[in-house]
Design an enzyme around this catalytic site. Structure first.
Site, short mmCIF file in Angstrom:
data_model
loop_
_atom_site.label_atom_id
_atom_site.label_comp_id
_atom_site.label_asym_id
_atom_site.label_seq_id
_atom_site.Cartn_x
_atom_site.Cartn_y
_atom_site.Cartn_z
N GLU A 178 0.65 -1.14 -0.03
CA GLU A 178 0.02 -0.16 -0.09
C GLU A 178 0.76 1.44 -0.07
O GLU A 178 0.48 2.33 -0.78
CB GLU A 178 -0.96 -0.06 1.22
CG GLU A 178 -1.91 0.99 1.22
CD GLU A 178 -3.24 0.74 0.16
OE1 GLU A 178 -2.84 -0.47 -0.69
OE2 GLU A 178 -3.83 1.52 0.01
N ASP A 179 1.89 1.19 0.68
CA ASP A 179 2.77 2.40 0.84
C ASP A 179 3.93 2.45 0.24
O ASP A 179 4.69 3.76 0.39
CB ASP A 179 2.98 2.64 2.34
CG ASP A 179 1.74 2.83 3.25
OD1 ASP A 179 0.88 3.08 2.66
OD2 ASP A 179 1.72 2.65 4.24
N ASP A 188 -1.48 -4.32 14.00
CA ASP A 188 -1.31 -3.06 13.24
C ASP A 188 -2.00 -2.18 14.13
O ASP A 188 -1.56 -0.84 14.56
CB ASP A 188 -1.55 -3.56 12.12
CG ASP A 188 -1.54 -2.21 11.13
OD1 ASP A 188 -0.63 -1.36 11.32
OD2 ASP A 188 -2.82 -1.99 10.16
#
Ligand code: MN
Length: 720
Positions: free
Chosen positions: A76-77, A139
């Site tokens: 995602e990042d 998370d």
């Protein structure tokens, strides 16, 4: 920040066979991928996945889960792709990372979508592997621990609410009490800081008044138990501010009355000792009525076991006691992760590590505790559902197998009726595409579009099906109306009467119909014969025609119309004489084939049924000639389609004869689509075989070939 070798050490402490290379690889991969990215705290971004992995080591998870934790934000990042991860860490880790990434993506859906219950369901449904959920919870826990670094009040609050509504209950759901308590308290501090401060202050006051009560009570409890011959470990703690606050809300009590703020855990060696310890406590201290609960004989749905009771303790403080064994304790604190360790002796490589998951599902499935907060959160229940989003972020919940058309109708009937296309996650996809969990679906509509009858073949929701049918019925109605009008015109003309709207109107009551249009439809569908209508309008017509001559309805108009645009209605079969747009199907009794002489019968509510001219069934329609349609195969068009012909075969009941039979049919280019043995004796099989053929000649050829076969006793085309 936990260093690389520390992390590996921690994992190896509980799993000597840990995949050291994999964990080291994931550590380095994530560190490189996140590079110089920074967290809101100013720490390097990479500290986050490492902390998440660190949290998970307390739950003794397998190496793949640790690697997943390290890699969980890379897709995602960072520029890393799922393919990169698959190439470096294999399929298992790639799938887990993909799962966590998807969960992260749905976090960014709008608030409207996140009605807590739906969202919890979605998270559960998407966590096909429970390890995905474990990583997600860890998370979230680390993000909550560092929440105060985030500058935006609104964002902090949103994350805290989400934690309270979704992640804390999920943690509880899978029995991870410790994570649940911490998540709740962190969220509480953000959502209602004043309330939390007040509770904490009250706790401080009580502590001052009573001195260091917790250690004192621990000492006394341990002694009392030991005097009675029970070896026990006693732990005491104040309840978390949030759980105290919630109790105050629930029981509507103020701080003054709230004395029940300490809980003590008595860990013993056996179940027997649990009950013994309970007896000792109840003997030594005054019992608080209504607080005893036996979760050992009746475990909670998440697997939690303990004895709970409330007593007025050594210093007349109300205290809560939880009595359990070591194993029960680990299950209580670690939830599914504990199952993992105890039942498997560490994660296995052969897939049996999922046994605990099945057990969990079992527990959830059979849970019927009415106190359950999340009564719907049974994972199994969601295996047959998909959860998708509108572009605005509304959650649409559909049965598994649902397509974009189902989605469109679920959004609104009008959207369904006018849908022409769909974008799934931004990509244009066919309407029949099956939707998957988390898909964002945008329906493209056009006012000119109307429901397509073929949609009915792939939609799965009742709403979509009903709307499509409704539309098809309306369209059919128009066709029946036309046909009915034409039948009546003929019937009346043949009998020398005039067909007028006025006359029909007058007969409506007698025919128990509401409108003239309804009457046309009734005639078109075959519910009402032309003759009946004629007699209803002109009662004298009955006498005039008493010789019983059938009114022949040539339907010249209908016959002369060639099938044009509505070719699809007949399954692509070229037949002359059909009313355009009318539903047509082949009779199951005689199985007409191209080349056969055929006739159509207008059947009640079913359009036209095509029979062979010599079908026995036709005798039943002898006195309703207006229902007959003169049909013919259109020889002008090339024949490519296959039709089902039926033969009645008798073969010797001998080894190999059935094989010979099917070989013979196949050799002649026929395909058996159905076979039914209708009679079986010691000598013969009597059966009906459906064979896909091009036309009547093709079937005749096959029959001829079969007749020549020694195994076949008799063969003929089956009719009626
Ligand atoms: Mn993260």
């Amino acid at each position: 920040m936990i260093r690389q070798f520390e992390l590996v050490e921690r994992v190896k402490a509980y799993d000597p066979n840990a995949d050291e290379v994999g964990i080291n690889g994931a550590y380095v991969f994530a560190m490189k991928a996140h590079g110089s990215q920074k967290r809101a705290s100013g720490d390097p971004y990479f500290s986050h996945p490492i902390e998440v992995a660190g949290i998970l080591t307390s739950y003794r998870v397998d190496s793949a889960t640790i690697e997943t934790a390290l890699l969980h934000d890379t897709i995602e990042d960072t520029v890393a792709t799922l393919e990169d991860i698959r190439a470096h860490f294999g399929n298992e880790v790639a799938q887990l990372v993909d799962g966590v990434t998807k969960l992260t993506r749905i976090e960014f859906q709008s608030d409207r979508a996140k009605q807590a219950e739906n969202f919890r369901k979605l998270v559960l449904a998407m966590s096909e592997d429970i390890r995905v959920l474990l990583v997600k919870l860890a998370d979230r826990l680390h993000n909550m621990r560092t929440l105060h670094y985030i500058k935006s009040d609104e964002k902090r609050r949103r994350i805290a609410m989400e934690t309270m509504d979704i992640y804390a209950p999920l943690a509880e759901r899978i029995g991870m009490q410790e994570i649940k308590t911490e998540l709740e308290d962190l969220a509480f501090a953000e959502i209602n800081p004043e309330a939390r401060r007040a509770v904490v202050k009250r706790l401080d006051t009580l502590r001052e008044q009573g001195g260091e009560l917790v250690p004192k009570i621990i000492g006394e409890l341990t002694e009392t138990l030991s005097e009675n011959g029970i070896e026990a470990e006693v732990n005491g703690r104040e309840k978390s501010p949030y759980s105290i606050w919630r109790k105050m809300q629930k029981h509507d009590v103020g701080f003054e009355q709230l004395s029940d703020i300490m809980a003590f855990r008595i860990t013993v060696n056996s179940i027997e000792d649990c009950y013994k310890a309970l007896g000792v406590a109840h003997n030594a201290y005054r019992v608080v009525p209504g607080r005893f609960k036996d979760y050992i004989s009746m475990p909670k749905p998440n697997g939690y076991q303990s004895l709970h009771t409330g007593v007025f303790g050594p210093h007349q403080q109300r205290i809560e006691l939880q009595i359990r064994t070591r194993v029960m304790h680990d299950v209580a604190e670690l939830g599914v992760a504990a199952h993992w360790n105890y039942k498997q002796g560490g994660p296995a490589k052969d897939g049996t590590q999922y046994r605990w998951l099945r057990e969990l599902l079992d527990i959830l499935e059979h849970a019927s505790d009415p106190e359950e907060v999340l009564e719907h959160s049974k994972m199994e229940m969601f295996q047959d559902q998909v959860f998708c989003f509108t572009p605005r972020g509304d959650l649409i919940n559909l049965p598994r197998g649902a397509t974009t058309v189902d989605f469109a109708y679920a959004v609104h009937s009008e959207v369904g009726d006018h849908c022409v296309g769909a974008k799934i996650n931004g990509k244009m996809m066919p309407l029949r595409t099956e939707l998957r969990n988390g898909d964002q679906v945008e329906i493209v509509t056009s006012k000119a579009q109307t429901p397509n009858p073929t949609w009915e073949r792939f939609v799965v929701t009742g709403k979509a099906r009903a709307r499509i049918r409704r539309f098809v019925r309306l369209q059919e109605r128009e066709e029946y109306e036309k046909l009915g009008r034409s039948i009546l015109q003929r019937s009346f003309k043949e009998a020398d009467y005039e067909l007028t709207e006025k006359g029909l109107n007058a007969a409506l009551k007698k025919l128990t119909l509401a409108t003239v249009d309804d009457l046309y439809v009734a005639v078109g569908m075959g519910n009402q014969s032309g003759r009946e209508v004629l007699e209803a309008v002109y009662p004298r017509a009955k006498r005039k025609n008493k010789d019983g001559d059938d009114i022949v309805v040539p339907l010249a108009e209908a016959r002369s119309r060639k099938r044009g645009k509505d070719k699809g209605e007949g399954g692509g079969v070229p037949i002359q004489g059909l009313i355009p747009g009318m539903a047509m199907h082949f009779a199951g009794c005689c199985h007409p084939l191209p080349g056969d002489r055929i006739v159509g019968i207008v059947t009640t509510g079913r359009g036209v049924t095509v029979h062979t001219i010599d079908c026995d069934t036709l005798e039943g329609y002898g006195d309703e000639p207006e229902r007959w349609l003169d049909l013919a195969w259109d020889r002008g068009e090339a024949q490519h389609d296959l039709h089902v012909g039926r033969v009645h075969v008798t073969v010797a009941n001998a080894p190999g004869s059935l094989g010979d039979l099917s070989t013979m049919i196949a050799k002649n280019d026929g395909n058996i689509s159905n076979l039914k043995i209708i009679n079986r004796s010691t000598d013969f099989f009597d059966m009906l075989i459906d064979v896909e053929v091009r036309d009547v000649k093709h079937l005749t050829d096959i029959i001829a070939a079969l007749r020549a076969s020694p195994a076949v006793n008799s063969v003929e085309r089956a009719k009626g």
